[in-house]
Design a protein around this motif. Structure first.
Motif, mmCIF file in Angstrom:
data_model
loop_
_atom_site.group_PDB
_atom_site.id
_atom_site.type_symbol
_atom_site.label_atom_id
_atom_site.label_comp_id
_atom_site.label_asym_id
_atom_site.label_seq_id
_atom_site.Cartn_x
_atom_site.Cartn_y
_atom_site.Cartn_z
ATOM 1 N N LEU A 29 0.813 -1.217 0.000
ATOM 2 C CA LEU A 29 0.000 0.000 0.000
ATOM 3 C C LEU A 29 0.844 1.262 0.000
ATOM 4 C CD1 LEU A 29 -2.673 -0.945 2.688
ATOM 5 C CD2 LEU A 29 -2.875 -1.060 0.213
ATOM 6 N N PHE A 30 2.110 1.118 0.348
ATOM 7 C CA PHE A 30 2.938 2.301 0.525
ATOM 8 C C PHE A 30 3.712 2.677 -0.739
ATOM 9 C CE2 PHE A 30 2.644 0.090 4.649
ATOM 10 C CZ PHE A 30 1.904 1.048 5.339
ATOM 11 N N GLU A 31 3.510 1.947 -1.804
ATOM 12 C CA GLU A 31 4.239 2.260 -3.035
ATOM 13 C C GLU A 31 3.290 2.649 -4.158
ATOM 14 O OE1 GLU A 31 6.102 -1.038 -5.229
ATOM 15 O OE2 GLU A 31 5.281 -2.363 -3.656
ATOM 16 N N THR A 32 3.775 3.529 -5.014
ATOM 17 C CA THR A 32 3.048 3.899 -6.228
ATOM 18 C C THR A 32 3.507 2.967 -7.345
ATOM 19 O OG1 THR A 32 2.877 6.218 -5.536
ATOM 20 C CG2 THR A 32 2.605 5.742 -7.885
ATOM 21 N N ILE A 33 2.570 2.250 -7.911
ATOM 22 C CA ILE A 33 2.884 1.221 -8.906
ATOM 23 C C ILE A 33 2.855 1.849 -10.296
ATOM 24 C CG2 ILE A 33 2.199 -1.017 -9.843
ATOM 25 C CD1 ILE A 33 0.789 -1.544 -7.155
ATOM 26 N N GLY A 34 3.909 1.619 -11.053
ATOM 27 C CA GLY A 34 3.973 2.126 -12.415
ATOM 28 C C GLY A 34 3.576 1.067 -13.425
ATOM 29 N N PHE A 35 2.772 1.464 -14.417
ATOM 30 C CA PHE A 35 2.335 0.567 -15.484
ATOM 31 C C PHE A 35 2.826 1.115 -16.820
ATOM 32 C CE2 PHE A 35 -0.743 0.223 -12.063
ATOM 33 C CZ PHE A 35 -0.886 -1.144 -11.901
ATOM 34 N N SER A 36 3.202 0.227 -17.716
ATOM 35 C CA SER A 36 3.678 0.628 -19.040
ATOM 36 C C SER A 36 2.915 -0.125 -20.118
ATOM 37 C CB SER A 36 5.183 0.355 -19.192
ATOM 38 O OG SER A 36 5.924 1.102 -18.253
ATOM 39 N N LEU A 37 2.870 0.503 -21.314
ATOM 40 C CA LEU A 37 2.186 -0.088 -22.454
ATOM 41 C C LEU A 37 3.167 -0.381 -23.571
ATOM 42 C CD1 LEU A 37 -0.968 2.190 -22.780
ATOM 43 C CD2 LEU A 37 -0.920 -0.147 -21.916
ATOM 44 N N ASP A 38 2.864 -1.414 -24.323
ATOM 45 C CA ASP A 38 3.614 -1.706 -25.542
ATOM 46 C C ASP A 38 2.605 -2.029 -26.635
ATOM 47 O OD1 ASP A 38 6.034 -2.221 -27.075
ATOM 48 O OD2 ASP A 38 5.392 -4.315 -27.023
ATOM 49 N N HIS A 39 2.693 -1.284 -27.759
ATOM 50 C CA HIS A 39 1.744 -1.477 -28.853
ATOM 51 C C HIS A 39 2.452 -2.125 -30.045
ATOM 52 C CE1 HIS A 39 -1.076 0.971 -26.659
ATOM 53 N NE2 HIS A 39 -0.267 2.008 -26.692
ATOM 54 N N THR A 40 1.760 -3.032 -30.691
ATOM 55 C CA THR A 40 2.237 -3.659 -31.924
ATOM 56 C C THR A 40 1.222 -3.375 -33.017
ATOM 57 O OG1 THR A 40 3.256 -5.419 -30.621
ATOM 58 C CG2 THR A 40 2.998 -5.813 -32.967
ATOM 59 N N ASN A 41 1.739 -3.098 -34.235
ATOM 60 C CA ASN A 41 0.899 -2.764 -35.391
ATOM 61 C C ASN A 41 0.185 -1.429 -35.209
ATOM 62 O OD1 ASN A 41 1.606 -5.288 -36.487
ATOM 63 N ND2 ASN A 41 -0.142 -6.289 -35.529
ATOM 64 N N ASP A 42 0.829 -0.502 -34.532
ATOM 65 C CA ASP A 42 0.241 0.835 -34.422
ATOM 66 C C ASP A 42 0.660 1.739 -35.581
ATOM 67 O OD1 ASP A 42 2.845 0.655 -33.393
ATOM 68 O OD2 ASP A 42 2.608 2.497 -32.255
ATOM 69 N N TYR A 43 1.686 1.314 -36.360
ATOM 70 C CA TYR A 43 2.126 2.017 -37.564
ATOM 71 C C TYR A 43 2.440 3.492 -37.290
ATOM 72 C CZ TYR A 43 0.200 -2.223 -39.577
ATOM 73 O OH TYR A 43 -0.067 -3.540 -39.862
ATOM 74 N N ASN A 44 3.149 3.734 -36.212
ATOM 75 C CA ASN A 44 3.645 5.063 -35.851
ATOM 76 C C ASN A 44 2.549 6.055 -35.490
ATOM 77 O OD1 ASN A 44 6.448 4.591 -36.239
ATOM 78 N ND2 ASN A 44 6.162 4.726 -38.439
ATOM 79 N N ASP A 45 1.301 5.604 -35.426
ATOM 80 C CA ASP A 45 0.217 6.514 -35.060
ATOM 81 C C ASP A 45 0.055 6.559 -33.545
ATOM 82 O OD1 ASP A 45 -0.450 7.381 -37.518
ATOM 83 O OD2 ASP A 45 -2.152 6.038 -37.808
#
Length: 499
Positions: free
Chosen positions: A299-315
């Motif tokens: 409860l005492f930590e701020t959790i970081g989330f990350s995204l990875d996209h495939t086939n987004d074609y630079n958009d």
């Protein structure tokens, strides 16, 4: 009276004037701009020795600014709009060939990034657009020149009205001969991709179902670029996107069944590189969310989330976040988020992503929040002692969350600044309770050396026995050092005093 030396000089000059067999320069008849050879009907070809041509003081610079020692001139007045191709193939050397419009003293070279209007290589013909009634001047550097001029047809898909139809995907086309292409009067240009303003060719695609098309220019360097539009005519186009060979992954565009889309492939230029136009159906978008850790969080930590996209074609991809505890984050194009949970539990984090062309993807990840936290609530050591005394030392450990097996170790300082010496260690199960504390009892016998030093400090360290990588949430309360205990020498017995 003249000297013999003067007479000899005069005689030599006179002899030179009448001596036959001395060669003199013979410039070609079209050596000067004003005496240029007039080219009449096309096709036209000529072989001419211009090796002894000269340069007038007002002759312009040659191709790409190179200066030429001498030149011959040709001129042609176009009888119709179109394309002309001028060749020097068969000449004895690479000739500097430059095309101008205008008049003497006010000549304008036909030049831009895509129609150079000049060439310095025998193997490279010069193709350029002409307008009926305009006179074009050709300056040719010295050499055994062969010149050929003729009309050349434009590419069939040079204009939007003649766009090549794309029946099915995938589709690919090799880079065309852009010297046979032009730009229509109302043809759109965009500054979002390089190549705007270049000659172009057109392709048309009418899908039979709704989907997304990826527009890609396969190549490298500053080659041609491609743009996609929807509309019905050259002056009624709406720009949807563009892609150049420097973008690598392509540009995806949503298309609707029954509607026609036009692809404008622009390029050419002296420094462009070969490329291929590719049209393919877009792959499904794939989105992955992860935290980077697989252990329980607290409860005492701020959790970081990350995204990875495939086939987004630079958009840019827009993502909505649901953290599984009733909390959400507004949709954004950021590829990371952070969150802090208010209670222990197992939470399913859900992300819903969407591309600019409407493709969607969903992914989830599970986060276990289980807060392990023990701490030293009290550490008792004697305020004073004498050498030989054995005194109790007590460590009280608090634990309000889960049953924990806790190892507690007590140390004494060495008294010489060289660190700590273990006094004892105990491992005890500490049940969770909101107020109750568990005591870890220790005892220490003070030594004569302690009395020499005059004081002893004690240090307690508690360590919950957690399997890596689980860890104590607040390790700062797991270690305490006491105020030093004052140590005096042992009391002497009565017999010892009497003696």
């Amino acid at each position: 009276m003249p000297s013999w030396r003067s007479i000899a000089v005069v005689a030599a000059v006179a002899l030179g004037m009448v001596t036959p067999g001395v060669a003199h320069a013979a410039p070609p008849a079209n050596d000067d701009f004003d005496s240029a050879t007039v080219i009449g009907a096309l096709p036209y070809s000529v072989a001419q020795d211009t090796t002894e041509s000269t340069k007038s003081v007002d002759d312009p610079a040659g191709c790409r600014g190179y200066s030429v020692a001498g030149s011959a001139w040709f001129r042609y007045t176009a009888t119709e709009d179109g394309l002309l191709r001028l060749k020097t193939e068969g000449s004895d050397r690479d000739l500097n060939l430059t095309t101008f419009t205008g008049e003497r003293g006010d000549l304008v070279q036909l030049w831009n990034a895509y129609y150079d209007g000049c060439t310095t290589e025998r193997a490279t013909p010069l193709t350029f657009p002409v307008r009926a009634g305009t006179t074009y001047h050709f300056m040719v550097s010295s050499g055994q020149a062969k010149l050929a001029l003729d009309r050349i047809s434009r590419l069939p898909n040079d204009d939007l009205a003649g766009a090549e139809q794309v029946a099915t995907l995938p589709f690919s086309a090799p880079q065309p001969d852009y010297t046979r292409a032009s730009r229509e009067a109302d043809e759109p240009s965009t500054n979002q991709c390089s190549g705007s303003g270049a000659p172009s060719v057109w392709y048309a695609y009418t899908p039979t179902r709704n989907h997304s098309v990826v527009l890609h220019v396969e190549g490298w360097g500053s080659g041609p670029t491609a743009s996609v539009y929807e509309g019905t005519s050259i002056d009624d186009l709406t720009f949807l996107g563009c892609e150049g060979s420097q973008h690598y992954n392509g540009k995806s565009v949503a298309v609707t069944a029954g509607k026609t889309y036009y692809f404008q492939w622009s390029g050419g230029g002296y420094y462009s590189y070969p490329s291929t136009l590719e049209l393919t159906e877009a792959e499904p978008l794939r989105t992955s969310v992860y935290t980077g850790y697989d252990h329980d969080r607290s409860l005492f930590e701020t959790i970081g989330f990350s995204l990875d996209h495939t086939n987004d074609y630079n958009d840019p991809v827009t993502t909505e976040w649901d953290f599984g505890d009733g909390t959400t984050a507004p949709a954004s194009t950021e590829d990371h988020q952070s969150h802090r949970y208010a209670a222990d539990g197992v939470y399913t984090v859900t992300v819903r992503s969407k591309t600019g062309d409407g493709r969607t993807a969903t992914d989830t990840t599970t986060v276990t929040v289980k807060t392990h936290d023990v701490g030293i609530s009290k550490f008792s050591a004697p305020a004073s002692a004498r050498a030989g005394d054995q005194k109790p030392i007590t460590v009280q450990v608090s634990n309000t969350r889960y049953l924990e097996k806790v190892k507690t170790t007590v140390y004494r300082d060495n008294g010489n600044g060289n660190g700590w010496q273990e006094v004892g260690t105990l491992t005890i199960d500490v049940p969770a309770h909101p107020t109750r504390k568990v005591k870890f009892p220790f005892a220490y016998t003070f030594t004569p050396q302690d009395a020499v030093t005059g004081k002893v400090s004690f240090r307690a360290v508690v360590e919950p026995q957690l399997e890596y990588p689980v860890r104590d949430a607040i390790p700062s309360d797991n270690e305490v050092i006491t105020i030093a205990t004052t140590v005096r020498p042992a009391l002497q017995s009565a017999a010892a005093v009497a003696n």
